[in-house]
Design a protein around this motif. Structure first.
Motif, short mmCIF file in Angstrom:
data_model
loop_
_atom_site.label_atom_id
_atom_site.label_comp_id
_atom_site.label_asym_id
_atom_site.label_seq_id
_atom_site.Cartn_x
_atom_site.Cartn_y
_atom_site.Cartn_z
N TRP A 196 75.36 -49.62 40.51
CA TRP A 196 76.46 -48.65 40.57
C TRP A 196 77.38 -48.97 41.75
O TRP A 196 78.61 -48.96 41.60
N LEU A 197 76.80 -49.26 42.90
CA LEU A 197 77.61 -49.60 44.07
C LEU A 197 78.47 -50.84 43.78
O LEU A 197 79.64 -50.90 44.16
N ASN A 198 77.88 -51.82 43.11
CA ASN A 198 78.64 -53.02 42.74
C ASN A 198 79.86 -52.67 41.88
O ASN A 198 80.93 -53.29 42.01
N SER A 199 79.70 -51.68 40.99
CA SER A 199 80.82 -51.30 40.12
C SER A 199 81.99 -50.74 40.91
O SER A 199 83.12 -50.70 40.42
N LEU A 200 81.72 -50.32 42.16
CA LEU A 200 82.76 -49.79 43.03
C LEU A 200 83.31 -50.86 43.97
O LEU A 200 84.19 -50.58 44.79
N GLY A 201 82.77 -52.07 43.88
CA GLY A 201 83.19 -53.14 44.77
C GLY A 201 82.37 -53.22 46.05
O GLY A 201 82.69 -53.99 46.96
N ILE A 202 81.31 -52.43 46.14
CA ILE A 202 80.46 -52.38 47.33
C ILE A 202 79.31 -53.37 47.20
O ILE A 202 78.62 -53.39 46.18
N THR A 203 79.09 -54.17 48.22
CA THR A 203 77.97 -55.11 48.23
C THR A 203 76.70 -54.36 48.62
O THR A 203 76.67 -53.68 49.64
N ALA A 204 75.66 -54.46 47.80
CA ALA A 204 74.41 -53.75 48.04
C ALA A 204 73.31 -54.73 48.41
O ALA A 204 73.16 -55.79 47.80
N PHE A 205 72.56 -54.35 49.43
CA PHE A 205 71.41 -55.14 49.87
C PHE A 205 70.18 -54.25 49.72
O PHE A 205 70.00 -53.28 50.45
N GLU A 206 69.35 -54.57 48.76
CA GLU A 206 68.16 -53.76 48.49
C GLU A 206 67.01 -54.23 49.38
O GLU A 206 66.65 -55.41 49.38
N LEU A 207 66.43 -53.31 50.11
CA LEU A 207 65.38 -53.65 51.07
C LEU A 207 63.99 -53.60 50.44
O LEU A 207 63.58 -52.56 49.91
N ILE A 208 63.29 -54.71 50.50
CA ILE A 208 61.88 -54.76 50.10
C ILE A 208 61.08 -54.86 51.39
O ILE A 208 61.03 -55.90 52.04
N TYR A 209 60.51 -53.74 51.80
CA TYR A 209 59.91 -53.60 53.12
C TYR A 209 58.39 -53.50 53.06
O TYR A 209 57.80 -53.10 52.05
N ARG A 210 57.77 -53.87 54.17
CA ARG A 210 56.31 -53.78 54.25
C ARG A 210 55.86 -52.33 54.32
O ARG A 210 56.56 -51.45 54.83
N LEU A 211 54.67 -52.10 53.79
CA LEU A 211 54.13 -50.74 53.68
C LEU A 211 52.97 -50.54 54.66
O LEU A 211 52.12 -51.43 54.79
N PRO A 212 52.92 -49.40 55.34
CA PRO A 212 51.88 -49.18 56.37
C PRO A 212 50.46 -49.40 55.87
O PRO A 212 49.66 -50.05 56.54
N GLY A 213 50.15 -48.88 54.68
CA GLY A 213 48.79 -48.99 54.17
C GLY A 213 48.36 -50.40 53.84
O GLY A 213 47.17 -50.70 53.77
N GLU A 214 49.33 -51.29 53.65
CA GLU A 214 49.02 -52.68 53.35
C GLU A 214 49.01 -53.54 54.62
O GLU A 214 48.81 -54.75 54.56
N ASN A 215 49.25 -52.89 55.76
CA ASN A 215 49.35 -53.61 57.03
C ASN A 215 48.48 -52.98 58.11
O ASN A 215 48.96 -52.62 59.19
N GLU A 216 47.18 -52.80 57.76
CA GLU A 216 46.22 -52.21 58.71
C GLU A 216 46.72 -50.89 59.27
O GLU A 216 46.53 -50.56 60.44
N ASN A 217 47.41 -50.10 58.40
CA ASN A 217 47.94 -48.80 58.79
C ASN A 217 48.88 -48.89 59.99
O ASN A 217 48.96 -47.97 60.80
N ASN A 218 49.61 -49.99 60.08
CA ASN A 218 50.60 -50.17 61.14
C ASN A 218 51.89 -49.46 60.73
O ASN A 218 52.61 -49.93 59.86
N ARG A 219 52.18 -48.35 61.37
CA ARG A 219 53.33 -47.54 60.97
C ARG A 219 54.66 -48.12 61.42
O ARG A 219 55.71 -47.62 61.05
N GLN A 220 54.64 -49.18 62.22
CA GLN A 220 55.89 -49.76 62.71
C GLN A 220 56.56 -50.69 61.69
O GLN A 220 57.77 -50.90 61.75
N VAL A 221 55.79 -51.25 60.76
CA VAL A 221 56.32 -52.35 59.96
C VAL A 221 57.54 -52.00 59.10
O VAL A 221 58.48 -52.81 59.02
#
Length: 286
Positions: A77-102
Motif C-alpha cells: 500500500w505504501l508503494n502505491s503512494l510512492g513511499i519506499t517501505a523497508f520491512e523489518l525482520i527482527y530477532r525475537l527474545p525467546g529465540e535468543n536466550e530471552n535477551n530482550r535487547q535484540v
C-alpha cells in the motif's frame, strides 16, 4: 542464508549478542517469520519514489513476525503512494536466550541503515518514518523515544548515523509493560514470568516519551481483546504532556490484528486517516 535481491542484511559481520540459534529464517504459509537467525530488511520499492521512506514493523507478540497479515500488505500500500517501505525482520527474545535487547538492536540498526542508503533509494533523509503494529507498535514506539540511547556498541560508520524516525505510526499497539498488559504475549515474551518493577517501567513506551519523540499517529479499536485500549490512551497523554504533535483514532469495533483493516468495519479507514495525517503535517506534500 541466501539473500534475495530485495533484502539487506542488517549486520555485515558480527550480530550483537547473537544466540546459538541455527538454520535459516523460517516463513510459514501465512507469511509469519520465526527462527530469525538473520535479521534483515525486505525492501519494497515503488515505481516512482516520492522521497518518503517507512520502516514497517509487524507484530506477533515478540514470538513471531506477522508479515503476511501486516508488513507485506502495508508495504505494498505504501508503494502505491510512492513511499519506499523497508520491512523489518527482527530477532525475537525467546529465540535468543530471552535477551530482550535484540529486537531493539535490530530496529535501531535498521533506522540508521535506511538513512545511510537515502541516496541509493532516492529518499529524503529527513522524511524517514516508522510504522508498527501490535508488538511491532511497541518496538516502533520504543525506538522512536529511545533514539538517543545506543542499544549496541558501534560496529562501523553506519552506527553514527541518526536513528531517530521523523514520524511514527502506531496501529493497535502494545505500549505499556505495566500490569494492564501482564497477560499479553508481548509482556511475557519480552519481560519473562517474574519481571522487576524496574523493567516494567523501563520497557513501557509511555514512560520514555520525551522532547525528541517524533510526531505520532495512533489507531486502535476500543474492543481490542489483546491490547487493552489503555495502551493508546497512555501513549496519547504522554505525548500531549511532552507537547509532541499527536493524532489518535479510536474505532468502536474491529478487534485486534486487522492489518490494512477488518472487512466491514470502520478500521478500514485507518490508511486514509494516516495518509491525511501525513499531508496535514507536511510530511507528504501532494
Amino acid at each position: 542464508m541466501i539473500v534475495k535481491p530485495n533484502e539487506i542484511l542488517l549486520w555485515s559481520t558480527n550480530i550483537p549478542e547473537n544466540s546459538q540459534l541455527t538454520g535459516t529464517n523460517k516463513i510459514s504459509p501465512k507469511g509469519s517469520y520465526t527462527n530469525v537467525t538473520t535479521p534483515l530488511l525486505v525492501v519494497h520499492k515503488p515505481e516512482l519514489p516520492n522521497g518518503l521512506a517507512v520502516l514497517v514493523i509487524s507484530g506477533g507478540g515478540y514470538s513471531h513476525i506477522a508479515s503476511g497479515n501486516e508488513g507485506y500488505p502495508v508495504s505494498q500500500w505504501l508503494n502505491s503512494l510512492g513511499i519506499t517501505a523497508f520491512e523489518l525482520i527482527y530477532r525475537l527474545p525467546g529465540e535468543n536466550e530471552n535477551n530482550r535487547q535484540v529486537p531493539f538492536q535490530d530496529a535501531q540498526r535498521a533506522m540508521r541503515m535506511i538513512r545511510n542508503y537515502a541516496v541509493t533509494y532516492k529518499i529524503n533523509p529527513d522524511k524517514i518514518g516508522i510504522l508498527g503494529f501490535s508488538a511491532g507498535g511497541h518496538l516502533a514506539g520504543y525506538i522512536s523515544s529511545m533514539s538517543e540511547y545506543s542499544f549496541y556498541k558501534p560496529q562501523d560508520s553506519l552506527d553514527f548515523v541518526s536513528a531517530r524516525p521523523d514520524f511514527c505510526g502506531l496501529i493497535y499497539p502494545i505500549v505499556s509493560m505495566q500490569p494492564i498488559n501482564s497477560k499479553t504475549n508481548s509482556f511475557k515474551n519480552l519481560l519473562g514470568p517474574n519481571p522487576s518493577k524496574e523493567n516494567e517501567n523501563l520497557f513501557s513506551v509511555e514512560k520514555q516519551v520525551n522532547s525528541h519523540t517524533p510526531p505520532t499517529f495512533i489507531a486502535q479499536s476500543v474492543d481490542d481483546p489483546v491490547s487493552p485500549i489503555e495502551n493508546s490512551l497512555l501513549m496519547f497523554h504522554s505525548l500531549r504532556e511532552q507537547k509532541i504533535p499527536v493524532e489518535m483514532h479510536l474505532f468502536q469495533t474491529g478487534g485486534h490484528g486487522w492489518g490494512m483493516g477488518k472487512s466491514r468495519s470502520e478500521t478500514l479507514e485507518w490508511p486514509k486517516l494516516f495518509l491525511n495525517w501525513l499531508k496535514q503535517n507536511k510530511i507528504l506534500e501532494y
